[in-house]
Design an enzyme around this catalytic site. Sequence first.
Site, PDB file in Angstrom:
ATOM      1  N   ALA A  57       0.855  -1.183   0.000  1.00  0.00           N
ATOM      2  CA  ALA A  57       0.000   0.000   0.000  1.00  0.00           C
ATOM      3  C   ALA A  57       0.892   1.234   0.000  1.00  0.00           C
ATOM      4  O   ALA A  57       2.082   1.166   0.286  1.00  0.00           O
ATOM      5  CB  ALA A  57      -0.892  -0.012   1.224  1.00  0.00           C
ATOM      6  N   GLU A 105      -3.044  -8.530  -1.160  1.00  0.00           N
ATOM      7  CA  GLU A 105      -4.498  -8.554  -0.905  1.00  0.00           C
ATOM      8  C   GLU A 105      -5.280  -8.332  -2.197  1.00  0.00           C
ATOM      9  O   GLU A 105      -6.320  -8.939  -2.423  1.00  0.00           O
ATOM     10  CB  GLU A 105      -4.861  -7.496   0.148  1.00  0.00           C
ATOM     11  N   GLY A 155      -0.770  -4.783   0.596  1.00  0.00           N
ATOM     12  CA  GLY A 155      -1.978  -4.457  -0.158  1.00  0.00           C
ATOM     13  C   GLY A 155      -1.953  -5.061  -1.563  1.00  0.00           C
ATOM     14  O   GLY A 155      -3.003  -5.387  -2.118  1.00  0.00           O
ATOM     15  N   GLU A 178       3.505  -6.231   6.734  1.00  0.00           N
ATOM     16  CA  GLU A 178       2.909  -5.202   7.595  1.00  0.00           C
ATOM     17  C   GLU A 178       3.473  -5.224   9.014  1.00  0.00           C
ATOM     18  O   GLU A 178       3.651  -4.183   9.642  1.00  0.00           O
ATOM     19  CB  GLU A 178       1.379  -5.381   7.666  1.00  0.00           C
TER      20      GLU A 178
END
Lengths: 256, 258
Positions: free
Chosen positions: B66, B112, B109, B132
Amino acid sequence: MFETINYESRAGVAWITLNRPDKLNAFTAVMHKEMLAALKNAGRDKDIRAIVITGAGRAFCSGQDLGSSDNPDYGEVLRKGYNPMIQELVSIEKPVIAAVNGVAAGAGMSLALACDFRIASEKASFIEAFIHVGLVPDSGNLYFLPRLVGHAKAMELAVLGEKISADQAKELGLVTKVAEEEAFIQEVEAFAVRLASMPTKAIGLIKRYMNKSWESDLSEVLEYEALAQKTAGGTEDHKEGVSAFMEKRKPAFTGR
Amino acid sequence: MADFQSIKTKVEDGIALIELNRPDVLNAISRGMVTEIRSAFETFDKHDAVKAIVLTGNEKAFAAGADIDEMMEDDAVTLELLNQFKDWDQLHTIKKPVIGAVSGYCFGGGFELALCCDILFASEKAQFGFPEIKLGVMPGAGGTVKLTKLMGPKNALEWLWLGEPMTAKEAQKHGIINRIVAPELVVEEAMKFARTIADKAPLSLRLIKESVRYAADHSVQDGMQLERKNFYLLFSSEDQKEGMKAFTEKRYPHFKGK
Protein backbone atom coordinates in the site's frame (compact mmCIF):
# COMPACT_ATOMS: atom_id res chain seq x y z
CA MET A 1 34.78 -0.14 -4.90
CA PHE A 2 35.41 -3.55 -3.25
CA GLU A 3 37.85 -4.50 -0.53
CA THR A 4 38.17 -8.28 -0.89
CA ILE A 5 37.35 -8.78 -4.55
CA ASN A 6 38.09 -7.05 -7.81
CA TYR A 7 35.39 -6.34 -10.38
CA GLU A 8 35.99 -5.27 -13.93
CA SER A 9 34.10 -5.55 -17.17
CA ARG A 10 35.50 -5.76 -20.66
CA ALA A 11 34.17 -7.05 -23.99
CA GLY A 12 30.79 -7.97 -22.51
CA VAL A 13 32.41 -10.06 -19.76
CA ALA A 14 32.39 -9.28 -16.04
CA TRP A 15 35.55 -10.48 -14.28
CA ILE A 16 35.13 -11.09 -10.58
CA THR A 17 38.47 -11.84 -8.92
CA LEU A 18 38.63 -13.06 -5.34
CA ASN A 19 41.39 -10.85 -4.05
CA ARG A 20 42.91 -11.96 -0.76
CA PRO A 21 45.93 -13.73 -2.24
CA ASP A 22 47.87 -13.88 1.05
CA LYS A 23 44.94 -15.83 2.57
CA LEU A 24 44.50 -18.00 -0.54
CA ASN A 25 41.32 -16.01 -1.19
CA ALA A 26 39.53 -17.50 1.80
CA PHE A 27 36.00 -16.29 2.39
CA THR A 28 35.13 -13.73 5.06
CA ALA A 29 31.79 -12.11 5.87
CA VAL A 30 32.86 -9.03 3.89
CA MET A 31 33.74 -11.15 0.89
CA HIS A 32 30.29 -12.78 0.96
CA LYS A 33 28.65 -9.37 0.88
CA GLU A 34 30.91 -8.13 -1.87
CA MET A 35 30.46 -11.27 -3.98
CA LEU A 36 26.69 -10.95 -3.64
CA ALA A 37 26.82 -7.30 -4.70
CA ALA A 38 29.17 -8.07 -7.62
CA LEU A 39 26.98 -10.94 -8.85
CA LYS A 40 23.83 -8.80 -8.61
CA ASN A 41 25.58 -6.06 -10.52
CA ALA A 42 26.76 -8.41 -13.27
CA GLY A 43 23.31 -9.98 -13.46
CA ARG A 44 21.57 -6.62 -13.86
CA ASP A 45 24.05 -5.01 -16.26
CA LYS A 46 22.57 -5.41 -19.74
CA ASP A 47 26.00 -5.07 -21.38
CA ILE A 48 27.35 -8.05 -19.47
CA ARG A 49 26.74 -11.33 -21.28
CA ALA A 50 29.14 -13.66 -19.46
CA ILE A 51 30.74 -13.73 -16.01
CA VAL A 52 34.13 -15.08 -14.96
CA ILE A 53 34.99 -15.87 -11.35
CA THR A 54 38.67 -16.40 -10.62
CA GLY A 55 41.23 -15.98 -7.84
CA ALA A 56 44.20 -13.64 -7.44
CA GLY A 57 47.58 -15.24 -6.75
CA ARG A 58 48.18 -18.97 -6.58
CA ALA A 59 44.78 -20.15 -5.24
CA PHE A 60 41.28 -20.05 -6.66
CA CYS A 61 39.71 -20.07 -3.20
CA SER A 62 40.56 -22.04 -0.08
CA GLY A 63 37.04 -21.90 1.37
CA GLN A 64 36.04 -20.42 4.69
CA ASP A 65 38.68 -18.35 6.49
CA LEU A 66 38.60 -20.36 9.70
CA GLY A 67 40.54 -17.66 11.52
CA SER A 68 38.14 -14.86 10.59
CA SER A 69 34.89 -16.05 12.09
CA ASP A 70 33.87 -15.15 15.61
CA ASN A 71 30.51 -16.69 14.93
CA PRO A 72 30.47 -20.31 16.11
CA ASP A 73 27.04 -20.85 14.55
CA TYR A 74 28.13 -22.26 11.19
CA GLY A 75 24.48 -22.67 10.17
CA GLU A 76 23.97 -18.93 10.36
CA VAL A 77 27.25 -18.24 8.53
CA LEU A 78 25.85 -20.34 5.67
CA ARG A 79 22.37 -18.84 5.76
CA LYS A 80 23.64 -15.28 5.86
CA GLY A 81 26.80 -15.51 3.78
CA TYR A 82 27.26 -18.46 1.45
CA ASN A 83 23.70 -19.44 0.64
CA PRO A 84 22.53 -16.06 -0.72
CA MET A 85 25.70 -15.89 -2.84
CA ILE A 86 25.14 -19.36 -4.33
CA GLN A 87 21.43 -18.67 -4.92
CA GLU A 88 22.28 -15.42 -6.68
CA LEU A 89 24.90 -17.09 -8.85
CA VAL A 90 22.55 -19.83 -9.95
CA SER A 91 19.71 -17.40 -10.63
CA ILE A 92 21.75 -15.23 -13.02
CA GLU A 93 20.50 -16.06 -16.50
CA LYS A 94 23.90 -15.60 -18.09
CA PRO A 95 26.77 -18.08 -18.33
CA VAL A 96 29.06 -18.04 -15.29
CA ILE A 97 32.55 -19.51 -15.68
CA ALA A 98 34.81 -20.55 -12.83
CA ALA A 99 38.37 -19.89 -13.99
CA VAL A 100 40.06 -22.21 -11.52
CA ASN A 101 43.63 -20.92 -11.44
CA GLY A 102 44.81 -22.85 -8.38
CA VAL A 103 43.46 -24.80 -5.46
CA ALA A 104 39.66 -24.81 -5.01
CA ALA A 105 39.11 -26.18 -1.53
CA GLY A 106 36.01 -26.56 0.63
CA ALA A 107 33.52 -23.79 -0.07
CA GLY A 108 35.93 -22.61 -2.77
CA MET A 109 35.23 -25.87 -4.57
CA SER A 110 31.50 -25.37 -3.93
CA LEU A 111 31.70 -21.97 -5.58
CA ALA A 112 33.32 -23.52 -8.65
CA LEU A 113 30.68 -26.28 -8.73
CA ALA A 114 27.84 -23.74 -8.68
CA CYS A 115 29.17 -22.11 -11.86
CA ASP A 116 27.97 -23.22 -15.28
CA PHE A 117 31.44 -23.99 -16.62
CA ARG A 118 34.83 -24.67 -15.10
CA ILE A 119 38.05 -23.95 -16.94
CA ALA A 120 41.06 -25.18 -14.98
CA SER A 121 44.70 -24.26 -15.12
CA GLU A 122 47.02 -27.26 -15.10
CA LYS A 123 48.04 -25.94 -11.67
CA ALA A 124 44.48 -26.16 -10.36
CA SER A 125 43.28 -28.76 -7.91
CA PHE A 126 40.02 -29.54 -6.20
CA ILE A 127 39.59 -30.78 -2.69
CA GLU A 128 36.56 -31.56 -0.56
CA ALA A 129 38.42 -30.30 2.48
CA PHE A 130 35.47 -30.21 4.87
CA ILE A 131 35.90 -33.75 6.19
CA HIS A 132 39.46 -33.03 7.34
CA VAL A 133 38.11 -30.64 9.96
CA GLY A 134 35.13 -32.82 10.80
CA LEU A 135 32.62 -30.86 8.75
CA VAL A 136 30.28 -31.59 5.83
CA PRO A 137 30.40 -30.11 2.33
CA ASP A 138 28.23 -27.00 2.15
CA SER A 139 27.31 -24.04 -0.07
CA GLY A 140 25.47 -26.29 -2.50
CA ASN A 141 28.30 -28.81 -2.68
CA LEU A 142 26.03 -31.72 -1.72
CA TYR A 143 23.60 -30.60 -4.41
CA PHE A 144 25.97 -29.96 -7.28
CA LEU A 145 28.64 -32.61 -6.79
CA PRO A 146 26.48 -35.75 -7.19
CA ARG A 147 24.72 -34.11 -10.13
CA LEU A 148 28.02 -33.37 -11.83
CA VAL A 149 29.98 -36.57 -11.16
CA GLY A 150 27.36 -39.11 -10.04
CA HIS A 151 26.46 -40.28 -6.55
CA ALA A 152 29.19 -42.89 -6.06
CA LYS A 153 32.05 -40.62 -7.09
CA ALA A 154 30.60 -37.72 -5.11
CA MET A 155 30.50 -39.85 -1.94
CA GLU A 156 34.08 -40.88 -2.55
CA LEU A 157 35.26 -37.30 -2.99
CA ALA A 158 33.24 -35.86 -0.11
CA VAL A 159 34.04 -38.57 2.42
CA LEU A 160 37.66 -39.33 1.55
CA GLY A 161 38.54 -35.69 0.87
CA GLU A 162 41.40 -36.55 -1.45
CA LYS A 163 42.82 -33.82 -3.60
CA ILE A 164 42.13 -34.23 -7.31
CA SER A 165 44.23 -32.69 -10.04
CA ALA A 166 42.96 -30.63 -12.97
CA ASP A 167 43.39 -33.63 -15.26
CA GLN A 168 41.47 -35.92 -12.90
CA ALA A 169 38.74 -33.29 -12.71
CA LYS A 170 38.60 -33.26 -16.49
CA GLU A 171 38.23 -37.05 -16.55
CA LEU A 172 35.35 -36.78 -14.10
CA GLY A 173 33.62 -34.30 -16.38
CA LEU A 174 33.96 -31.57 -13.76
CA VAL A 175 35.89 -29.17 -15.97
CA THR A 176 35.36 -28.18 -19.57
CA LYS A 177 38.99 -27.61 -20.34
CA VAL A 178 42.44 -27.77 -18.76
CA ALA A 179 44.81 -25.07 -19.96
CA GLU A 180 48.56 -24.68 -19.61
CA GLU A 181 49.44 -22.17 -16.96
CA GLU A 182 50.98 -19.64 -19.36
CA ALA A 183 47.96 -19.74 -21.67
CA PHE A 184 45.35 -19.98 -18.92
CA ILE A 185 44.06 -16.39 -18.83
CA GLN A 186 43.98 -16.13 -22.64
CA GLU A 187 42.06 -19.42 -22.83
CA VAL A 188 39.55 -18.21 -20.24
CA GLU A 189 39.23 -14.86 -21.96
CA ALA A 190 38.62 -16.52 -25.34
CA PHE A 191 36.03 -18.88 -23.84
CA ALA A 192 34.23 -16.05 -22.01
CA VAL A 193 34.23 -13.72 -25.02
CA ARG A 194 32.89 -16.56 -27.15
CA LEU A 195 30.02 -17.09 -24.69
CA ALA A 196 29.41 -13.33 -24.50
CA SER A 197 28.84 -13.20 -28.25
CA MET A 198 26.27 -16.00 -28.23
CA PRO A 199 22.45 -15.69 -27.92
CA THR A 200 22.40 -14.73 -24.23
CA LYS A 201 18.66 -15.07 -23.75
CA ALA A 202 18.69 -18.63 -25.07
CA ILE A 203 21.66 -19.49 -22.82
CA GLY A 204 19.77 -18.02 -19.86
CA LEU A 205 16.70 -20.11 -20.68
CA ILE A 206 18.82 -23.26 -21.06
CA LYS A 207 20.37 -22.58 -17.66
CA ARG A 208 17.02 -21.87 -16.00
CA TYR A 209 15.29 -24.97 -17.25
CA MET A 210 18.22 -27.36 -17.10
CA ASN A 211 18.50 -26.42 -13.42
CA LYS A 212 14.80 -27.02 -12.98
CA SER A 213 14.99 -30.37 -14.73
CA TRP A 214 16.50 -31.90 -11.58
CA GLU A 215 13.29 -31.32 -9.67
CA SER A 216 10.86 -32.01 -12.52
CA ASP A 217 9.34 -34.96 -14.32
CA LEU A 218 9.29 -35.41 -18.10
CA SER A 219 5.87 -33.84 -18.65
CA GLU A 220 6.95 -30.75 -16.70
CA VAL A 221 10.19 -30.45 -18.63
CA LEU A 222 8.34 -30.82 -21.93
CA GLU A 223 6.13 -27.91 -20.89
CA TYR A 224 9.16 -25.85 -19.77
CA GLU A 225 10.73 -26.44 -23.14
CA ALA A 226 7.58 -25.23 -24.86
CA LEU A 227 7.54 -22.05 -22.74
CA ALA A 228 11.27 -21.49 -23.25
CA GLN A 229 11.05 -22.04 -26.98
CA LYS A 230 8.18 -19.62 -27.26
CA THR A 231 10.25 -17.00 -25.45
CA ALA A 232 13.45 -17.71 -27.37
CA GLY A 233 11.47 -17.65 -30.63
CA GLY A 234 10.60 -14.04 -29.94
CA THR A 235 14.19 -12.83 -29.53
CA GLU A 236 16.13 -10.75 -32.04
CA ASP A 237 18.93 -13.30 -31.82
CA HIS A 238 16.61 -16.00 -33.16
CA LYS A 239 15.71 -13.82 -36.13
CA GLU A 240 19.37 -13.00 -36.67
CA GLY A 241 20.33 -16.67 -36.46
CA VAL A 242 17.74 -17.65 -39.05
CA SER A 243 18.63 -14.82 -41.47
CA ALA A 244 22.34 -15.53 -41.12
CA PHE A 245 21.66 -19.19 -41.91
CA MET A 246 19.59 -18.30 -45.00
CA GLU A 247 22.15 -15.75 -46.15
CA LYS A 248 25.00 -18.17 -45.45
CA ARG A 249 26.86 -15.73 -43.21
CA LYS A 250 27.98 -15.72 -39.59
CA PRO A 251 25.31 -14.45 -37.23
CA ALA A 252 25.96 -11.35 -35.10
CA PHE A 253 24.08 -11.99 -31.86
CA THR A 254 23.32 -9.08 -29.55
CA GLY A 255 21.83 -10.92 -26.58
CA ARG A 256 18.41 -9.43 -27.19
CA MET B 1 -13.74 4.61 -20.29
CA ALA B 2 -12.71 7.13 -17.68
CA ASP B 3 -9.30 8.75 -17.79
CA PHE B 4 -7.26 6.82 -15.23
CA GLN B 5 -4.13 8.04 -13.45
CA SER B 6 -2.90 4.90 -11.71
CA ILE B 7 -4.00 2.12 -14.03
CA LYS B 8 -4.08 1.42 -17.76
CA THR B 9 -6.86 -0.54 -19.40
CA LYS B 10 -7.58 -2.04 -22.77
CA VAL B 11 -9.97 -4.56 -24.26
CA GLU B 12 -8.52 -7.13 -26.60
CA ASP B 13 -10.39 -10.00 -28.16
CA GLY B 14 -13.11 -10.05 -25.49
CA ILE B 15 -10.64 -9.77 -22.60
CA ALA B 16 -10.17 -6.63 -20.53
CA LEU B 17 -6.59 -6.10 -19.42
CA ILE B 18 -6.03 -3.85 -16.39
CA GLU B 19 -2.41 -2.90 -15.67
CA LEU B 20 -1.44 -1.20 -12.45
CA ASN B 21 0.57 1.79 -13.55
CA ARG B 22 2.62 3.49 -10.87
CA PRO B 23 6.00 2.08 -11.94
CA ASP B 24 8.06 4.70 -10.04
CA VAL B 25 6.75 3.40 -6.72
CA LEU B 26 6.62 -0.33 -7.63
CA ASN B 27 2.87 0.05 -8.13
CA ALA B 28 2.24 0.98 -4.49
CA ILE B 29 -1.52 0.86 -4.03
CA SER B 30 -2.97 4.27 -3.28
CA ARG B 31 -6.61 4.84 -2.40
CA GLY B 32 -7.05 6.50 -5.79
CA MET B 33 -5.72 3.38 -7.49
CA VAL B 34 -8.23 1.13 -5.71
CA THR B 35 -11.05 3.48 -6.69
CA GLU B 36 -9.88 3.27 -10.30
CA ILE B 37 -9.61 -0.53 -10.19
CA ARG B 38 -13.12 -0.71 -8.76
CA SER B 39 -14.42 1.62 -11.43
CA ALA B 40 -12.71 -0.39 -14.22
CA PHE B 41 -13.98 -3.69 -12.74
CA GLU B 42 -17.55 -2.41 -12.58
CA THR B 43 -17.43 -0.98 -16.09
CA PHE B 44 -16.05 -4.20 -17.57
CA ASP B 45 -18.49 -6.29 -15.57
CA LYS B 46 -21.35 -4.53 -17.39
CA HIS B 47 -19.58 -4.31 -20.75
CA ASP B 48 -21.07 -6.95 -23.11
CA ALA B 49 -17.94 -7.30 -25.23
CA VAL B 50 -15.85 -8.22 -22.17
CA LYS B 51 -15.93 -11.89 -21.19
CA ALA B 52 -13.18 -11.93 -18.56
CA ILE B 53 -10.80 -9.53 -16.82
CA VAL B 54 -7.03 -9.89 -16.46
CA LEU B 55 -5.34 -7.85 -13.73
CA THR B 56 -1.58 -7.37 -13.76
CA GLY B 57 1.29 -5.11 -12.69
CA ASN B 58 4.65 -4.93 -14.42
CA GLU B 59 7.64 -7.24 -14.62
CA LYS B 60 9.24 -5.88 -11.45
CA ALA B 61 6.17 -5.63 -9.28
CA PHE B 62 2.54 -6.62 -9.30
CA ALA B 63 2.28 -4.18 -6.40
CA ALA B 64 4.86 -3.88 -3.63
CA GLY B 65 2.32 -2.79 -1.02
CA ALA B 66 0.00 0.00 0.00
CA ASP B 67 1.04 3.63 -0.35
CA ILE B 68 2.61 4.19 3.08
CA ASP B 69 3.07 7.97 2.69
CA GLU B 70 -0.65 8.34 2.20
CA MET B 71 -1.62 6.73 5.51
CA MET B 72 1.33 7.56 7.77
CA GLU B 73 -0.45 10.40 9.60
CA ASP B 74 -3.90 8.79 9.72
CA ASP B 75 -5.76 8.12 12.97
CA ALA B 76 -8.54 5.64 13.68
CA VAL B 77 -11.36 8.17 13.31
CA THR B 78 -10.09 9.51 9.97
CA LEU B 79 -9.88 5.97 8.68
CA GLU B 80 -13.40 5.13 9.88
CA LEU B 81 -14.82 8.22 8.23
CA LEU B 82 -12.83 7.69 5.06
CA ASN B 83 -14.25 4.17 4.71
CA GLN B 84 -11.65 3.30 2.09
CA PHE B 85 -12.34 -0.42 2.26
CA LYS B 86 -15.72 0.09 0.65
CA ASP B 87 -13.90 0.12 -2.70
CA TRP B 88 -12.14 -3.10 -1.76
CA ASP B 89 -15.45 -4.73 -0.79
CA GLN B 90 -16.85 -3.90 -4.20
CA LEU B 91 -14.01 -5.78 -5.92
CA HIS B 92 -15.62 -8.99 -4.66
CA THR B 93 -18.97 -8.25 -6.25
CA ILE B 94 -17.68 -8.65 -9.82
CA LYS B 95 -19.52 -11.46 -11.58
CA LYS B 96 -17.15 -12.08 -14.49
CA PRO B 97 -13.95 -14.13 -14.12
CA VAL B 98 -10.97 -12.13 -12.87
CA ILE B 99 -7.53 -13.58 -13.61
CA GLY B 100 -4.51 -12.15 -11.84
CA ALA B 101 -1.09 -12.24 -13.51
CA VAL B 102 1.66 -11.66 -10.93
CA SER B 103 5.30 -10.87 -11.64
CA GLY B 104 7.86 -9.62 -9.14
CA TYR B 105 6.85 -8.21 -5.77
CA CYS B 106 3.35 -8.88 -4.51
CA PHE B 107 3.34 -7.61 -0.96
CA GLY B 108 0.87 -6.26 1.58
CA GLY B 109 -1.98 -4.46 -0.16
CA GLY B 110 -0.65 -5.82 -3.45
CA PHE B 111 -0.99 -9.37 -2.15
CA GLU B 112 -4.50 -8.55 -0.91
CA LEU B 113 -5.40 -7.23 -4.33
CA ALA B 114 -4.05 -10.41 -5.94
CA LEU B 115 -6.16 -12.44 -3.50
CA CYS B 116 -9.27 -10.67 -4.84
CA CYS B 117 -8.73 -12.47 -8.17
CA ASP B 118 -10.53 -15.74 -8.97
CA ILE B 119 -7.51 -17.35 -10.60
CA LEU B 120 -3.85 -16.44 -10.12
CA PHE B 121 -0.94 -16.99 -12.49
CA ALA B 122 2.48 -16.12 -11.12
CA SER B 123 5.96 -15.80 -12.51
CA GLU B 124 8.57 -18.25 -11.25
CA LYS B 125 10.22 -15.21 -9.73
CA ALA B 126 7.14 -13.70 -8.10
CA GLN B 127 7.33 -13.09 -4.35
CA PHE B 128 4.33 -12.86 -2.06
CA GLY B 129 4.09 -11.72 1.52
CA PHE B 130 2.57 -9.62 4.25
CA PRO B 131 5.37 -7.42 5.64
CA GLU B 132 2.91 -5.20 7.60
CA ILE B 133 4.22 -6.57 10.90
CA LYS B 134 7.54 -4.87 10.19
CA LEU B 135 5.76 -1.50 10.13
CA GLY B 136 3.89 -2.09 13.37
CA VAL B 137 0.56 -2.70 11.68
CA MET B 138 -1.22 -5.64 10.06
CA PRO B 139 -3.11 -6.39 6.85
CA GLY B 140 -6.36 -4.46 6.57
CA ALA B 141 -7.88 -5.43 3.25
CA GLY B 142 -8.58 -9.10 3.91
CA GLY B 143 -5.03 -10.45 4.24
CA THR B 144 -5.45 -12.30 7.54
CA VAL B 145 -8.84 -13.65 6.52
CA LYS B 146 -7.99 -14.89 3.05
CA LEU B 147 -4.60 -16.33 3.93
CA THR B 148 -6.19 -18.26 6.81
CA LYS B 149 -8.90 -19.66 4.55
CA LEU B 150 -6.32 -20.71 1.99
CA MET B 151 -3.62 -22.23 4.20
CA GLY B 152 -5.19 -22.70 7.63
CA PRO B 153 -4.49 -20.73 10.82
CA LYS B 154 -1.14 -22.26 11.72
CA ASN B 155 0.49 -21.60 8.37
CA ALA B 156 -1.15 -18.18 8.10
CA LEU B 157 0.15 -17.09 11.50
CA GLU B 158 3.67 -18.12 10.60
CA TRP B 159 3.68 -16.01 7.44
CA LEU B 160 1.85 -13.05 8.97
CA TRP B 161 4.00 -12.99 12.11
CA LEU B 162 7.31 -13.31 10.33
CA GLY B 163 6.41 -11.07 7.41
CA GLU B 164 8.91 -12.89 5.19
CA PRO B 165 8.51 -13.23 1.42
CA MET B 166 7.04 -16.43 0.00
CA THR B 167 8.23 -17.89 -3.31
CA ALA B 168 5.81 -18.76 -6.10
CA LYS B 169 6.46 -22.41 -5.36
CA GLU B 170 5.44 -22.02 -1.71
CA ALA B 171 2.40 -19.99 -2.74
CA GLN B 172 1.37 -22.77 -5.09
CA LYS B 173 1.86 -25.40 -2.41
CA HIS B 174 -0.61 -23.49 -0.22
CA GLY B 175 -3.19 -23.20 -2.98
CA ILE B 176 -2.71 -19.44 -3.32
CA ILE B 177 -1.84 -19.53 -6.99
CA ASN B 178 -3.02 -21.76 -9.79
CA ARG B 179 -0.02 -21.87 -12.08
CA ILE B 180 3.62 -20.90 -12.14
CA VAL B 181 4.66 -19.51 -15.49
CA ALA B 182 7.94 -18.33 -17.05
CA PRO B 183 8.50 -14.64 -16.14
CA GLU B 184 8.39 -13.59 -19.79
CA LEU B 185 4.99 -15.14 -20.39
CA VAL B 186 2.87 -14.41 -17.32
CA VAL B 187 0.49 -11.94 -18.94
CA GLU B 188 0.35 -13.90 -22.16
CA GLU B 189 -0.53 -17.15 -20.39
CA ALA B 190 -3.14 -15.39 -18.24
CA MET B 191 -4.67 -13.85 -21.37
CA LYS B 192 -4.66 -17.24 -23.07
CA PHE B 193 -6.45 -18.77 -20.09
CA ALA B 194 -8.94 -15.89 -20.09
CA ARG B 195 -9.65 -16.46 -23.78
CA THR B 196 -10.18 -20.17 -23.15
CA ILE B 197 -12.82 -19.53 -20.54
CA ALA B 198 -14.28 -16.67 -22.59
CA ASP B 199 -15.54 -19.33 -25.01
CA LYS B 200 -17.52 -21.12 -22.32
CA ALA B 201 -21.16 -20.46 -21.50
CA PRO B 202 -21.16 -17.02 -19.80
CA LEU B 203 -24.05 -17.73 -17.43
CA SER B 204 -22.45 -20.99 -16.32
CA LEU B 205 -19.17 -19.17 -15.62
CA ARG B 206 -21.06 -16.59 -13.62
CA LEU B 207 -23.13 -18.95 -11.50
CA ILE B 208 -20.22 -21.33 -10.94
CA LYS B 209 -18.21 -18.38 -9.61
CA GLU B 210 -21.05 -17.39 -7.32
CA SER B 211 -21.47 -20.95 -6.06
CA VAL B 212 -17.76 -21.54 -5.46
CA ARG B 213 -17.25 -18.21 -3.69
CA TYR B 214 -20.29 -18.92 -1.53
CA ALA B 215 -19.16 -22.47 -0.78
CA ALA B 216 -15.82 -21.21 0.50
CA ASP B 217 -17.56 -19.23 3.26
CA HIS B 218 -20.60 -21.36 4.10
CA SER B 219 -21.55 -24.82 5.29
CA VAL B 220 -21.84 -27.73 2.87
CA GLN B 221 -25.61 -27.69 3.39
CA ASP B 222 -25.94 -23.98 2.56
CA GLY B 223 -23.55 -24.30 -0.35
CA MET B 224 -25.55 -27.17 -1.83
CA GLN B 225 -28.76 -25.16 -1.54
CA LEU B 226 -27.31 -22.29 -3.54
CA GLU B 227 -25.74 -24.69 -6.03
CA ARG B 228 -29.12 -26.32 -6.61
CA LYS B 229 -30.89 -23.00 -7.21
CA ASN B 230 -28.17 -21.91 -9.62
CA PHE B 231 -28.33 -25.28 -11.39
CA TYR B 232 -32.10 -24.87 -11.81
CA LEU B 233 -31.64 -21.27 -12.92
CA LEU B 234 -29.47 -22.31 -15.86
CA PHE B 235 -32.37 -24.42 -17.17
CA SER B 236 -34.19 -21.22 -17.96
CA SER B 237 -31.34 -20.09 -20.23
CA GLU B 238 -31.11 -20.43 -24.01
CA ASP B 239 -27.53 -21.59 -23.60
CA GLN B 240 -28.63 -24.70 -21.69
CA LYS B 241 -30.94 -25.67 -24.57
CA GLU B 242 -28.21 -24.95 -27.11
CA GLY B 243 -25.49 -26.71 -25.10
CA MET B 244 -27.45 -29.92 -24.64
CA LYS B 245 -28.75 -29.89 -28.20
CA ALA B 246 -25.23 -29.43 -29.60
CA PHE B 247 -24.05 -32.30 -27.40
CA THR B 248 -26.68 -34.69 -28.80
CA GLU B 249 -26.05 -33.46 -32.35
CA LYS B 250 -22.29 -33.92 -31.85
CA ARG B 251 -21.39 -30.33 -32.81
CA TYR B 252 -19.87 -27.33 -31.06
CA PRO B 253 -22.39 -25.17 -29.16
CA HIS B 254 -22.83 -21.45 -29.80
CA PHE B 255 -23.41 -19.73 -26.50
CA LYS B 256 -25.01 -16.31 -26.32
CA GLY B 257 -24.99 -15.65 -22.62
CA LYS B 258 -28.76 -15.68 -22.50
